[in-house]
Design a protein around this motif. Structure first.
Motif, PDB file in Angstrom:
ATOM      1  N   HIS A 164      21.850  24.548   3.143  1.00 19.56           N
ATOM      2  CA  HIS A 164      20.967  23.255   3.627  1.00 19.56           C
ATOM      3  C   HIS A 164      21.774  22.142   4.027  1.00 19.56           C
ATOM      4  O   HIS A 164      22.110  21.349   4.856  1.00 19.56           O
ATOM      5  N   GLY A 165      22.620  21.641   2.817  1.00 23.32           N
ATOM      6  CA  GLY A 165      23.614  21.219   3.282  1.00 23.32           C
ATOM      7  C   GLY A 165      24.793  20.334   4.245  1.00 23.32           C
ATOM      8  O   GLY A 165      25.308  19.661   3.756  1.00 23.32           O
ATOM      9  N   GLY A 166      25.286  21.278   4.559  1.00 22.92           N
ATOM     10  CA  GLY A 166      26.085  21.465   5.290  1.00 22.92           C
ATOM     11  C   GLY A 166      27.247  21.253   5.136  1.00 22.92           C
ATOM     12  O   GLY A 166      27.846  21.852   3.690  1.00 22.92           O
ATOM     13  N   LYS A 206       0.593  -1.058  -0.266  1.00 24.16           N
ATOM     14  CA  LYS A 206       0.330  -0.440  -0.067  1.00 24.16           C
ATOM     15  C   LYS A 206       0.693   1.386   0.252  1.00 24.16           C
ATOM     16  O   LYS A 206       0.538   2.563  -0.886  1.00 24.16           O
ATOM     17  N   ARG A 207       1.695   1.413   0.947  1.00 21.38           N
ATOM     18  CA  ARG A 207       2.840   2.214   1.178  1.00 21.38           C
ATOM     19  C   ARG A 207       4.622   2.336   1.747  1.00 21.38           C
ATOM     20  O   ARG A 207       4.855   0.364   1.840  1.00 21.38           O
ATOM     21  N   ILE A 208       4.827   3.390   0.459  1.00 23.12           N
ATOM     22  CA  ILE A 208       6.824   2.729   1.075  1.00 23.12           C
ATOM     23  C   ILE A 208       6.605   3.990   1.722  1.00 23.12           C
ATOM     24  O   ILE A 208       6.478   5.285   1.162  1.00 23.12           O
ATOM     25  N   VAL A 209       7.382   3.439   2.973  1.00 23.36           N
ATOM     26  CA  VAL A 209       7.645   5.438   4.091  1.00 23.36           C
ATOM     27  C   VAL A 209       9.306   5.738   3.974  1.00 23.36           C
ATOM     28  O   VAL A 209      10.431   4.374   4.101  1.00 23.36           O
ATOM     29  N   TYR A 210       9.709   6.482   3.128  1.00 21.51           N
ATOM     30  CA  TYR A 210      11.872   6.411   2.569  1.00 21.51           C
ATOM     31  C   TYR A 210      12.531   7.364   3.698  1.00 21.51           C
ATOM     32  O   TYR A 210      11.659   8.824   3.546  1.00 21.51           O
ATOM     33  N   ALA A 211      12.967   6.911   4.180  1.00 24.66           N
ATOM     34  CA  ALA A 211      14.478   8.479   4.520  1.00 24.66           C
ATOM     35  C   ALA A 211      14.790   8.144   3.782  1.00 24.66           C
ATOM     36  O   ALA A 211      15.972   8.953   3.045  1.00 24.66           O
ATOM     37  N   SER A 212      14.528  10.035   2.874  1.00 25.06           N
ATOM     38  CA  SER A 212      14.971  11.195   2.104  1.00 25.06           C
ATOM     39  C   SER A 212      15.637  12.205   3.083  1.00 25.06           C
ATOM     40  O   SER A 212      16.157  11.684   3.987  1.00 25.06           O
ATOM     41  N   SER A 213      16.480  13.042   2.217  1.00 26.56           N
ATOM     42  CA  SER A 213      17.065  14.107   3.102  1.00 26.56           C
ATOM     43  C   SER A 213      16.928  14.996   2.419  1.00 26.56           C
ATOM     44  O   SER A 213      17.218  15.083   1.394  1.00 26.56           O
ATOM     45  N   ILE A 214      17.696  15.973   3.558  1.00 32.87           N
ATOM     46  CA  ILE A 214      17.504  17.553   3.631  1.00 32.87           C
ATOM     47  C   ILE A 214      18.607  17.377   1.783  1.00 32.87           C
ATOM     48  O   ILE A 214      19.115  18.588   1.323  1.00 32.87           O
ATOM     49  N   HIS A 215      19.525  17.027   2.065  1.00 32.36           N
ATOM     50  CA  HIS A 215      20.631  17.183   0.755  1.00 32.36           C
ATOM     51  C   HIS A 215      19.894  16.675  -0.670  1.00 32.36           C
ATOM     52  O   HIS A 215      20.332  16.653  -1.311  1.00 32.36           O
ATOM     53  N   ALA A 216      18.535  16.461  -0.492  1.00 35.01           N
ATOM     54  CA  ALA A 216      18.129  16.032  -2.277  1.00 35.01           C
ATOM     55  C   ALA A 216      17.897  17.928  -2.313  1.00 35.01           C
ATOM     56  O   ALA A 216      17.526  18.561  -3.521  1.00 35.01           O
ATOM     57  N   VAL A 217      17.599  18.674  -0.929  1.00 35.97           N
ATOM     58  CA  VAL A 217      17.780  20.766  -1.278  1.00 35.97           C
ATOM     59  C   VAL A 217      18.921  20.638  -0.729  1.00 35.97           C
ATOM     60  O   VAL A 217      18.921  21.905  -0.681  1.00 35.97           O
ATOM     61  N   GLY A 218      20.086  20.071  -0.602  1.00 34.37           N
ATOM     62  CA  GLY A 218      21.280  20.748   0.011  1.00 34.37           C
ATOM     63  C   GLY A 218      21.791  22.510  -0.758  1.00 34.37           C
ATOM     64  O   GLY A 218      22.589  23.182   0.606  1.00 34.37           O
ATOM     65  N   ARG A 227      17.636  20.288  -5.605  1.00 34.10           N
ATOM     66  CA  ARG A 227      19.055  21.008  -5.660  1.00 34.10           C
ATOM     67  C   ARG A 227      20.437  20.229  -4.980  1.00 34.10           C
ATOM     68  O   ARG A 227      20.854  20.762  -3.452  1.00 34.10           O
ATOM     69  N   PRO A 228      20.210  19.210  -5.455  1.00 31.74           N
ATOM     70  CA  PRO A 228      21.475  17.968  -4.136  1.00 31.74           C
ATOM     71  C   PRO A 228      23.274  18.717  -4.516  1.00 31.74           C
ATOM     72  O   PRO A 228      23.401  19.181  -5.184  1.00 31.74           O
ATOM     73  N   ASP A 229      23.640  18.205  -2.935  1.00 31.26           N
ATOM     74  CA  ASP A 229      24.595  18.899  -3.456  1.00 31.26           C
ATOM     75  C   ASP A 229      25.397  17.669  -3.269  1.00 31.26           C
ATOM     76  O   ASP A 229      26.826  18.353  -3.444  1.00 31.26           O
ATOM     77  N   THR A 230      25.383  16.647  -3.380  1.00 27.11           N
ATOM     78  CA  THR A 230      26.439  15.246  -4.433  1.00 27.11           C
ATOM     79  C   THR A 230      25.771  14.321  -4.968  1.00 27.11           C
ATOM     80  O   THR A 230      24.686  14.416  -4.742  1.00 27.11           O
ATOM     81  N   PHE A 231      26.526  13.665  -5.292  1.00 31.91           N
ATOM     82  CA  PHE A 231      25.704  11.692  -5.574  1.00 31.91           C
ATOM     83  C   PHE A 231      24.909  11.222  -4.616  1.00 31.91           C
ATOM     84  O   PHE A 231      23.352  10.430  -4.868  1.00 31.91           O
ATOM     85  N   TYR A 232      25.065  11.309  -3.848  1.00 29.67           N
ATOM     86  CA  TYR A 232      24.147  10.905  -2.211  1.00 29.67           C
ATOM     87  C   TYR A 232      22.793  11.611  -2.239  1.00 29.67           C
ATOM     88  O   TYR A 232      21.809  10.969  -2.237  1.00 29.67           O
ATOM     89  N   GLY A 233      22.696  13.113  -2.258  1.00 26.23           N
ATOM     90  CA  GLY A 233      21.384  13.947  -2.532  1.00 26.23           C
ATOM     91  C   GLY A 233      20.607  13.162  -3.801  1.00 26.23           C
ATOM     92  O   GLY A 233      19.924  13.397  -4.116  1.00 26.23           O
ATOM     93  N   LEU A 234      21.518  13.432  -4.942  1.00 30.10           N
ATOM     94  CA  LEU A 234      21.401  12.580  -6.271  1.00 30.10           C
ATOM     95  C   LEU A 234      20.383  11.860  -5.840  1.00 30.10           C
ATOM     96  O   LEU A 234      19.253  12.063  -6.661  1.00 30.10           O
ATOM     97  N   ALA A 235      20.492  10.888  -5.736  1.00 32.42           N
ATOM     98  CA  ALA A 235      19.500   9.418  -5.319  1.00 32.42           C
ATOM     99  C   ALA A 235      18.569   9.835  -4.832  1.00 32.42           C
ATOM    100  O   ALA A 235      17.455   8.902  -5.006  1.00 32.42           O
ATOM    101  N   ILE A 294      15.154  14.031   6.290  1.00 32.95           N
ATOM    102  CA  ILE A 294      15.675  14.205   7.576  1.00 32.95           C
ATOM    103  C   ILE A 294      16.758  15.117   7.438  1.00 32.95           C
ATOM    104  O   ILE A 294      17.989  15.004   6.497  1.00 32.95           O
ATOM    105  N   LEU A 295      16.635  15.911   8.031  1.00 29.64           N
ATOM    106  CA  LEU A 295      18.673  17.181   8.396  1.00 29.64           C
ATOM    107  C   LEU A 295      19.584  16.297   8.922  1.00 29.64           C
ATOM    108  O   LEU A 295      20.143  15.900   8.317  1.00 29.64           O
ATOM    109  N   SER A 296      19.330  16.143  10.208  1.00 29.17           N
ATOM    110  CA  SER A 296      19.891  15.102  10.981  1.00 29.17           C
ATOM    111  C   SER A 296      20.010  15.159  11.825  1.00 29.17           C
ATOM    112  O   SER A 296      19.800  15.397  12.813  1.00 29.17           O
ATOM    113  N   CYS A 297      19.626  13.131  12.020  1.00 28.34           N
ATOM    114  CA  CYS A 297      19.071  12.716  13.265  1.00 28.34           C
ATOM    115  C   CYS A 297      20.223  12.170  14.004  1.00 28.34           C
ATOM    116  O   CYS A 297      21.237  11.176  13.661  1.00 28.34           O
ATOM    117  N   ALA A 298      21.301  13.149  14.732  1.00 32.18           N
ATOM    118  CA  ALA A 298      22.082  12.807  15.559  1.00 32.18           C
ATOM    119  C   ALA A 298      22.733  13.685  17.022  1.00 32.18           C
ATOM    120  O   ALA A 298      22.313  14.751  16.735  1.00 32.18           O
TER     121      ALA A 298
END
Length: 278
Positions: free
Chosen positions: A252-254, A103-115, A130-138, A162-166
């Motif tokens: 945003h991407g630090g 029914k649904r997928i809950v995905y851990a995206s990242s601020i790095h998609a708009v970093g 506005r990805p900041d890296t290949f990681y953000g591009l993914a 997720i921005l920073s869970c640490a």
């Protein structure tokens, strides 16, 4: 729910999600590429599977009601290293999920998609990629994948930027922090909201200095509790002066906004591995 699947169960964030997710279903199937994830919780089973291999991951999703997809390489790497787990892996989850009737997928995206957006812009969930890296591009790829599967195939998804869970040990985290209790609430709301279509929401706690706007995602019912301001005096007392020419401080991407493509962003950060032990 009868069956819920959690990918990336061996990761730091996955370690905090496993127990609360068992309360939402009859069976939680946790999966990762390691041999063992420690003592299993009541109602939890573990299956070793490689996200990049459809023949391994598809059987795990059979009969699942929803998938919480946190599995990936969680740092910037050369594109070729990210291609399998972060790009192909996402396709495999959506395609296998669709075929399995998920029914649904809950995905851990990242601020790095708009970093590469400036923190001072106070962006909302409709900010352009506005990805900041290949990681953000993914992350951009998977968000667009989720939108396409909703538009074309009716498979719902919630993308948690997720921005920073640490632990809060730097000035960026005063705005970007997502506490573990708020992470659990965020994932729970992404699961129990009756209808989500394709949705994006920022994964951030109730920080006074939060640099993003979740107003347009309020229907998901996420109301964070924790606030990084309790750490502000200590963190600011040790902080260096701000360099306004440094994208690592202004975007945003630090550190991910500053490193060269393919070079580790985590190596520039002081992330404490406080993974929950079982």
């Amino acid at each position: 729910m009868k069956k819920l699947v959690l990918t990336g169960a061996a990761g730091r964030l996955g370690s905090y999600l496993r127990e609360p997710l068992t309360a939402l279903c009859d069976t939680l199937v946790s999966t990762d590429i390691v041999d063992d994830i420690g003592t299993l919780y009541a109602g939890e089973t573990y299956v070793k599977a490689d996200l990049a291999q459809m023949d391994q991951i598809a059987p795990v999703l059979e009969g699942a009601d929803m998938v919480v997809h946190f599995g990936a390489i969680v740092d910037e790497k050369p594109f070729e290293e990210l291609l399998g787990p972060n790009f192909v892996g996402s396709y495999n989850i959506w395609e296998a999920g669709y075929k399995a009737g998920v029914k649904r997928i809950v995905y851990a995206s990242s601020i790095h998609a708009v970093g590469m957006h400036l923190k001072s812009d106070f962006i909302g969930i409709d900010a352009e990629h506005r990805p900041d890296t290949f990681y953000g591009l993914a992350k951009c790829f998977t968000e667009d994948l989720g939108r396409m599967y909703w538009d074309k195939r009716g498979l719902e998804s919630v993308h948690l930027r997720i921005l920073s869970c640490a632990q809060v040990n730097n000035t960026r985290a005063l705005g970007s922090w997502l506490s573990y209790p708020d992470l659990i609430q965020l994932v729970t709301r992404a699961i129990d909201t009756p209808s989500v279509g394709f949705s994006i929401i920022y994964g951030v706690s109730n920080n006074d200095r939060a640099p993003v706007d979740n107003a347009k995602a309020s229907f998901l019912g996420y109301r964070p509790i924790d606030n990084a301001e309790v750490y502000a005096a200590e963190v600011l007392a040790q902080a260096e002066p701000v360099d306004t020419t440094d994208p690592g401080q202004m975007c945003h991407g630090g550190p991910f906004a500053k490193v060269d493509l393919g070079q580790s962003g985590l190596a520039q950060m002081n992330v404490v591995n406080d993974k929950k032990q079982t």
